[in-house]
Design a protein around this motif. Structure first.
Motif, PDB file in Angstrom:
ATOM      1  N   LEU A 347       0.827  -1.205   0.000  1.00 30.90           N
ATOM      2  CA  LEU A 347       0.000   0.000   0.000  1.00 30.90           C
ATOM      3  C   LEU A 347       0.862   1.256   0.000  1.00 30.90           C
ATOM      4  N   LEU A 348       1.960   1.233   0.744  1.00 30.00           N
ATOM      5  CA  LEU A 348       2.855   2.391   0.747  1.00 30.00           C
ATOM      6  C   LEU A 348       3.520   2.578  -0.609  1.00 30.00           C
ATOM      7  N   ALA A 349       3.840   1.478  -1.276  1.00 32.73           N
ATOM      8  CA  ALA A 349       4.403   1.586  -2.627  1.00 32.73           C
ATOM      9  C   ALA A 349       3.436   2.319  -3.547  1.00 32.73           C
ATOM     10  N   ASP A 350       2.140   2.049  -3.396  1.00 30.34           N
ATOM     11  CA  ASP A 350       1.142   2.728  -4.214  1.00 30.34           C
ATOM     12  C   ASP A 350       1.044   4.207  -3.844  1.00 30.34           C
ATOM     13  N   VAL A 351       1.052   4.506  -2.542  1.00 27.37           N
ATOM     14  CA  VAL A 351       0.984   5.898  -2.088  1.00 27.37           C
ATOM     15  C   VAL A 351       2.166   6.697  -2.630  1.00 27.37           C
ATOM     16  N   ILE A 352       3.356   6.127  -2.526  1.00 26.91           N
ATOM     17  CA  ILE A 352       4.565   6.819  -2.987  1.00 26.91           C
ATOM     18  C   ILE A 352       4.548   6.977  -4.504  1.00 26.91           C
ATOM     19  N   ALA A 353       4.137   5.924  -5.217  1.00 29.79           N
ATOM     20  CA  ALA A 353       4.108   5.981  -6.681  1.00 29.79           C
ATOM     21  C   ALA A 353       3.148   7.051  -7.181  1.00 29.79           C
ATOM     22  N   ARG A 354       2.023   7.222  -6.493  1.00 30.60           N
ATOM     23  CA  ARG A 354       1.046   8.223  -6.912  1.00 30.60           C
ATOM     24  C   ARG A 354       1.581   9.642  -6.707  1.00 30.60           C
ATOM     25  N   ARG A 355       2.546   9.797  -5.814  1.00 28.17           N
ATOM     26  CA  ARG A 355       3.104  11.121  -5.545  1.00 28.17           C
ATOM     27  C   ARG A 355       4.416  11.337  -6.290  1.00 28.17           C
ATOM     28  N   ARG A 356       4.866  10.337  -7.041  1.00 33.68           N
ATOM     29  CA  ARG A 356       6.091  10.454  -7.848  1.00 33.68           C
ATOM     30  C   ARG A 356       5.785  10.115  -9.306  1.00 33.68           C
ATOM     31  N   ARG A 357       4.696  10.645  -9.820  1.00 33.93           N
ATOM     32  CA  ARG A 357       4.285  10.322 -11.186  1.00 33.93           C
ATOM     33  C   ARG A 357       5.414  10.634 -12.149  1.00 33.93           C
ATOM     34  N   GLY A 358       5.668   9.685 -13.045  1.00 34.67           N
ATOM     35  CA  GLY A 358       6.819   9.786 -13.926  1.00 34.67           C
ATOM     36  C   GLY A 358       7.968   8.925 -13.420  1.00 34.67           C
ATOM     37  N   TRP A 359       8.081   8.804 -12.106  1.00 33.47           N
ATOM     38  CA  TRP A 359       9.078   7.929 -11.493  1.00 33.47           C
ATOM     39  C   TRP A 359       8.404   6.718 -10.843  1.00 33.47           C
TER      40      TRP A 359
END
Length: 502
Positions: A347-359
């Protein structure tokens, strides 16, 4: 009979077609109904857990058929623990799904989610091997749909592999059931336990072959080496929410190994020419090594979480494969920790990915993003939990495992591998945290983000549950020890199922 025992099956079995047939095109109503279902399921599981904690084993005979005929559900401390863990995980994962809008990508997410819960709860409650196969198929068919939800070529490719592997496993499961039924004349687990113990010598090799095949199928479901290759690809390719729910999917295989290995095929007293579980300890240790080394070699946070599932399963079964009360108690304490800690990482991987769009969740430097400090703190706590460091429950669980195996001849191998893989896990997660939150590169920050508290709350609650598991280690280990003793002495289980027939 206690009719509360049928609720974990009846509730999702009714809710799934309601969501599919009447609420499919009404997203808000589907969300409310699904949340209500999971909330009631958690309450029912906690009530059943309170009843199981008294030590009484309860059997529920659908249709009131005399034993060993008909469908029977059995509640003991082990099955109650798995029910509570499933309900808690499902509620938090569903919260994350709604907060991130994953269910907007298709109309069938919520029905599939309920069918998944039906299969999981049925597998934990059933007292019959054939019905265990049926519930395996229910949860697997639902997981096929959840795995592919959101589409994408990588997800489709991994999904095809996942389906093929599990179809092979299902075929072998049926063959194993045929061998065991031919040798014992029953598939009721309590009845089979007595018949295996009293089997004629000429039946021993057939029973041993069926048992070996059965344990191989369960090892495939648990992703033990060398049957582990499907898990990292599947879990890292699907959506983070589905992977978080799948964190308990591999534990179904662990549960099945523990249940049948203590009830039907104990290591002593059944006269088989060789133990069907003799290979499990080295396989479990190798699984732990591959899992934690895979974490160190991962290039994406979601991939790292997938390998964490693998490593934690190996650690679990390193103790569980000994099938004696102390190692079993340590296994049962560590099991909810390993499930929730890896689910929190997804779930944290998803949270972080959504805030690092492009990365996304790539373990590569990216620009700073809003809420970076809070997300970093939450990742730090989740990493401490996943690695098994103090003061969280993973540290307590690993200490219990190390203490429980110290009289086993292979204790130097178990200690060395668990300690070494813990160090590897610490290095892997420390590298990830450093890259994601300290190694910042120039770039535009993502704008128009949803509030961090809304999307990170489910992961934060999972971490909170792990903290409570550490704070309540005394009562939790007491429950685990009582459950382990109940498993090691299955007389009460057999009597509850067979009654006066025994």
């Amino acid at each position: 009979m206690n009719h509360l025992l049928i609720v974990p099956l009846l509730l999702p079995a009714v809710m799934a077609p309601v969501l599919l047939l009447w609420l499919r095109f009404h997203l808000r109503a589907s969300r409310l109904a699904a949340l209500l279902s999971c909330g009631v399921l958690l309450v029912a599981a906690l009530m059943l857990g309170a009843e199981a904690a008294t030590g009484e084993v309860q059997a529920y005979r659908l249709g009131n058929w005399p034993p060993p005929f008909g469908i029977v559900l059995v509640l003991d401390r082990l099955s109650a623990l798995m029910l509570v863990l499933t309900a808690l995980l499902a509620l938090l994962v569903l919260w994350h799904v709604i907060a991130t809008g994953l269910d907007r990508r298709g109309w069938h997410f919520h029905p599939l989610f309920q069918f998944q819960l039906l299969g999981l709860n049925g597998a934990f409650l059933t007292g019959d091997l054939f019905n265990l196969f049926v519930f395996f198929e229910v949860l697997l068919i639902a997981s096929y749909g959840l795995m592919l939800h959101g589409q994408g070529p990588a997800r489709l490719k991994a999904g095809v592999h996942y389906v093929i592997v599990n179809l092979v496993g299902s075929t072998l499961f049926l063959i194993a059931l045929g061998l065991l039924y031919g040798a014992t004349g029953t598939l009721n687990m309590a009845d089979m336990a007595g018949r295996v113990a009293a089997a004629a010598p000429e039946q021993h090799r057939l029973i041993a072959a069926g048992a070996a095949l059965l344990f191989a199928v369960f090892a495939l479901k648990a992703a033990m080496l060398p049957l582990h290759l499907w898990l990292p690809v599947t879990y890292s390719s699907t959506s983070a929410a589905a992977a978080a729910l799948f964190a308990i999917l591999s534990k179904v295989g662990v549960y099945a190994i523990l249940r049948t290995g203590t009830l039907i095929f104990p290591a002593e007293g059944i006269g088989l020419p060789w133990s069907p579980t003799a290979w499990m300890l080295p396989a479990a240790l190798l699984t732990a090594i591959v899992g934690f080394v895979g974490m160190l070699a991962s290039h994406r946070l979601r991939e790292q979480a997938a390998y964490a599932v693998l490593g934690s399963t190996g650690t679990l079964l390193a103790a569980g494969s000994l099938f004696s009360p102390l190692p079993l108690a340590a296994t049962l304490y560590y099991l909810p920790h390993s499930t929730l800690s890896t689910a929190a990482l997804f779930l944290l991987a998803d949270v972080i990915a959504r805030r690092r769009r492009g990365w996304g969740d790539a373990l590569a430097p990216g620009p700073a993003f809003p809420g970076m400090g809070a997300a970093g703190l939450l990742f730090l706590i989740a990493a401490i939990a996943a690695a098994g460091l103090p003061p969280l429950a993973g540290f307590v669980g690993k200490l219990l495992i190390l203490d429980a195996v110290r009289l086993h001849p292979a204790w130097p191998w178990i200690w060395g591998i668990i300690l070494a893989t813990t160090l590897i896990g610490v290095l892997a997660l420390a590298r990830s945290g450093s890259v994601l939150f300290w190694n910042i590169r120039e770039g535009a920050a993502v704008r128009r983000l949803e509030p961090l508290a809304r999307v990170a709350a489910p992961a934060a609650l999972m971490v909170t549950a792990l903290t409570l598991l550490a704070l309540l280690a005394g009562p939790a280990t007491g429950y685990a020890q009582a459950a382990a003793e109940q498993m090691a002495q299955p007389t009460a289980y057999v009597e509850a199922v067979l009654g006066s027939r025994r």
